[in-house]
Design a protein around this motif. Structure first.
Motif, PDB file in Angstrom:
ATOM      1  N   GLU A  57       9.138   4.726  29.186  1.00 60.30           N
ATOM      2  CA  GLU A  57       8.357   5.591  30.068  1.00 60.30           C
ATOM      3  C   GLU A  57       8.950   5.651  31.472  1.00 60.30           C
ATOM      4  O   GLU A  57       8.719   6.608  32.196  1.00 60.30           O
ATOM      5  N   ASN A  58       9.720   4.638  31.840  1.00 59.11           N
ATOM      6  CA  ASN A  58      10.398   4.631  33.140  1.00 59.11           C
ATOM      7  C   ASN A  58      11.774   5.280  33.074  1.00 59.11           C
ATOM      8  O   ASN A  58      12.528   5.235  34.040  1.00 59.11           O
ATOM      9  N   GLY A  59      12.106   5.848  31.905  1.00 59.39           N
ATOM     10  CA  GLY A  59      13.334   6.621  31.781  1.00 59.39           C
ATOM     11  C   GLY A  59      14.487   5.944  31.076  1.00 59.39           C
ATOM     12  O   GLY A  59      15.598   6.473  31.064  1.00 59.39           O
ATOM     13  N   ALA A  60      14.279   4.769  30.470  1.00 64.36           N
ATOM     14  CA  ALA A  60      15.371   4.106  29.745  1.00 64.36           C
ATOM     15  C   ALA A  60      15.841   4.989  28.594  1.00 64.36           C
ATOM     16  O   ALA A  60      15.037   5.619  27.909  1.00 64.36           O
ATOM     17  N   THR A  61      17.140   5.027  28.401  1.00 67.23           N
ATOM     18  CA  THR A  61      17.716   5.793  27.298  1.00 67.23           C
ATOM     19  C   THR A  61      17.678   4.957  26.024  1.00 67.23           C
ATOM     20  O   THR A  61      17.429   3.744  26.064  1.00 67.23           O
ATOM     21  N   GLU A  62      17.968   5.597  24.908  1.00 69.33           N
ATOM     22  CA  GLU A  62      18.020   4.863  23.639  1.00 69.33           C
ATOM     23  C   GLU A  62      19.051   3.750  23.708  1.00 69.33           C
ATOM     24  O   GLU A  62      18.797   2.626  23.251  1.00 69.33           O
ATOM     25  N   HIS A  63      20.208   4.037  24.281  1.00 75.55           N
ATOM     26  CA  HIS A  63      21.245   3.004  24.342  1.00 75.55           C
ATOM     27  C   HIS A  63      20.881   1.876  25.296  1.00 75.55           C
ATOM     28  O   HIS A  63      21.227   0.714  25.057  1.00 75.55           O
ATOM     29  N   GLN A  64      20.160   2.173  26.346  1.00 80.88           N
ATOM     30  CA  GLN A  64      19.692   1.114  27.237  1.00 80.88           C
ATOM     31  C   GLN A  64      18.677   0.231  26.516  1.00 80.88           C
ATOM     32  O   GLN A  64      18.718  -1.005  26.637  1.00 80.88           O
ATOM     33  N   LEU A  65      17.771   0.839  25.772  1.00 83.62           N
ATOM     34  CA  LEU A  65      16.803   0.057  25.000  1.00 83.62           C
ATOM     35  C   LEU A  65      17.512  -0.796  23.953  1.00 83.62           C
ATOM     36  O   LEU A  65      17.147  -1.953  23.728  1.00 83.62           O
ATOM     37  N   MET A  66      18.539  -0.238  23.326  1.00 83.17           N
ATOM     38  CA  MET A  66      19.307  -1.005  22.337  1.00 83.17           C
ATOM     39  C   MET A  66      19.922  -2.236  22.991  1.00 83.17           C
ATOM     40  O   MET A  66      19.887  -3.336  22.417  1.00 83.17           O
ATOM     41  N   ALA A  67      20.458  -2.071  24.195  1.00 80.27           N
ATOM     42  CA  ALA A  67      21.068  -3.199  24.898  1.00 80.27           C
ATOM     43  C   ALA A  67      20.018  -4.227  25.299  1.00 80.27           C
ATOM     44  O   ALA A  67      20.235  -5.435  25.159  1.00 80.27           O
ATOM     45  N   LEU A  68      18.882  -3.763  25.773  1.00 80.82           N
ATOM     46  CA  LEU A  68      17.819  -4.675  26.204  1.00 80.82           C
ATOM     47  C   LEU A  68      17.238  -5.487  25.054  1.00 80.82           C
ATOM     48  O   LEU A  68      16.932  -6.670  25.210  1.00 80.82           O
ATOM     49  N   TYR A  69      17.053  -4.848  23.913  1.00 78.20           N
ATOM     50  CA  TYR A  69      16.317  -5.478  22.810  1.00 78.20           C
ATOM     51  C   TYR A  69      17.192  -5.890  21.633  1.00 78.20           C
ATOM     52  O   TYR A  69      16.690  -6.394  20.635  1.00 78.20           O
ATOM     53  N   GLY A  70      18.490  -5.687  21.743  1.00 74.59           N
ATOM     54  CA  GLY A  70      19.395  -6.150  20.700  1.00 74.59           C
ATOM     55  C   GLY A  70      19.374  -5.317  19.435  1.00 74.59           C
ATOM     56  O   GLY A  70      19.803  -5.778  18.385  1.00 74.59           O
ATOM     57  N   TRP A  71      18.880  -4.086  19.523  1.00 70.21           N
ATOM     58  CA  TRP A  71      18.858  -3.212  18.355  1.00 70.21           C
ATOM     59  C   TRP A  71      20.254  -2.655  18.133  1.00 70.21           C
ATOM     60  O   TRP A  71      20.944  -2.274  19.065  1.00 70.21           O
ATOM     61  N   GLU A  72      20.681  -2.593  16.895  1.00 77.05           N
ATOM     62  CA  GLU A  72      22.024  -2.116  16.575  1.00 77.05           C
ATOM     63  C   GLU A  72      22.066  -0.634  16.242  1.00 77.05           C
ATOM     64  O   GLU A  72      23.130  -0.042  16.202  1.00 77.05           O
ATOM     65  N   SER A  73      20.924  -0.043  16.004  1.00 76.18           N
ATOM     66  CA  SER A  73      20.833   1.373  15.675  1.00 76.18           C
ATOM     67  C   SER A  73      19.901   2.054  16.668  1.00 76.18           C
ATOM     68  O   SER A  73      18.888   1.459  17.069  1.00 76.18           O
ATOM     69  N   PRO A  74      20.195   3.282  17.042  1.00 76.26           N
ATOM     70  CA  PRO A  74      19.291   3.991  17.956  1.00 76.26           C
ATOM     71  C   PRO A  74      17.965   4.387  17.301  1.00 76.26           C
ATOM     72  O   PRO A  74      17.053   4.831  17.976  1.00 76.26           O
ATOM     73  N   LYS A  75      17.837   4.183  16.012  1.00 84.11           N
ATOM     74  CA  LYS A  75      16.622   4.591  15.295  1.00 84.11           C
ATOM     75  C   LYS A  75      15.374   3.918  15.877  1.00 84.11           C
ATOM     76  O   LYS A  75      14.368   4.582  16.128  1.00 84.11           O
ATOM     77  N   GLN A  76      15.412   2.609  16.103  1.00 80.30           N
ATOM     78  CA  GLN A  76      14.246   1.904  16.649  1.00 80.30           C
ATOM     79  C   GLN A  76      13.988   2.339  18.081  1.00 80.30           C
ATOM     80  O   GLN A  76      12.852   2.564  18.478  1.00 80.30           O
ATOM     81  N   ALA A  77      15.033   2.480  18.868  1.00 81.46           N
ATOM     82  CA  ALA A  77      14.877   2.900  20.259  1.00 81.46           C
ATOM     83  C   ALA A  77      14.290   4.306  20.345  1.00 81.46           C
ATOM     84  O   ALA A  77      13.504   4.607  21.246  1.00 81.46           O
ATOM     85  N   ALA A  78      14.650   5.155  19.405  1.00 81.46           N
ATOM     86  CA  ALA A  78      14.161   6.537  19.409  1.00 81.46           C
ATOM     87  C   ALA A  78      12.653   6.602  19.257  1.00 81.46           C
ATOM     88  O   ALA A  78      12.012   7.526  19.766  1.00 81.46           O
ATOM     89  N   VAL A  79      12.058   5.640  18.584  1.00 82.58           N
ATOM     90  CA  VAL A  79      10.598   5.596  18.450  1.00 82.58           C
ATOM     91  C   VAL A  79       9.975   5.577  19.845  1.00 82.58           C
ATOM     92  O   VAL A  79       9.003   6.289  20.122  1.00 82.58           O
ATOM     93  N   TYR A  80      10.530   4.770  20.740  1.00 79.04           N
ATOM     94  CA  TYR A  80       9.986   4.617  22.083  1.00 79.04           C
ATOM     95  C   TYR A  80      10.343   5.794  22.988  1.00 79.04           C
ATOM     96  O   TYR A  80       9.497   6.277  23.742  1.00 79.04           O
ATOM     97  N   THR A  81      11.586   6.251  22.943  1.00 79.33           N
ATOM     98  CA  THR A  81      11.981   7.358  23.815  1.00 79.33           C
ATOM     99  C   THR A  81      11.290   8.652  23.396  1.00 79.33           C
ATOM    100  O   THR A  81      10.883   9.440  24.250  1.00 79.33           O
ATOM    101  N   ARG A  82      11.131   8.868  22.104  1.00 80.21           N
ATOM    102  CA  ARG A  82      10.462  10.085  21.610  1.00 80.21           C
ATOM    103  C   ARG A  82       9.016  10.122  22.116  1.00 80.21           C
ATOM    104  O   ARG A  82       8.535  11.140  22.618  1.00 80.21           O
TER     105      ARG A  82
END
Length: 102
Positions: A57-82
């Motif tokens: 909600e503060n504007g993190a991108t999918e790749h930033q979320l992946m780096a923060l949370y250790g996700w290897e695929s943008p699929k999980q991050a996309a749930v939050y950014t979407r």
């Protein structure tokens, strides 16, 4: 500081037996601490999810979320950014549903 921990390397949280937590073990330990603190609605997973939501909600991108949370695929991050994008876009569009004063 890391070298000074009982396990060294990259382990920061250890069990009462001096070994690294397993993911389930940490979740159970955290759950017990939340219950003892009178916070039955809190959990390690819930706090992680809240952090990812706030970051998106503060504007993190999918790749930033992946780096923060250790996700290897943008699929999980996309749930939050979407979800964050949908919330932002709907807020930005609310003025469009008000009748025009022409």
């Amino acid at each position: 500081m890391i070298d000074g921990t009982p396990t060294g390397n990259m382990t920061f949280l250890i069990t009462e037996f001096g070994s690294p937590f397993t993911p389930d073990g940490f979740g159970n330990w955290f759950r017990d601490r939340c219950d003892k603190a009178g916070l039955p609605h809190c959990s390690a997973h819930g706090l992680r999810k809240a952090g990812a939501t706030i970051a998106a909600e503060n504007g993190a991108t999918e790749h930033q979320l992946m780096a923060l949370y250790g996700w290897e695929s943008p699929k999980q991050a996309a749930v939050y950014t979407r979800k964050a994008n949908r919330k932002r876009l709907s807020g930005d569009a609310m003025h469009l549903v008000v009748p025009s004063k022409k």
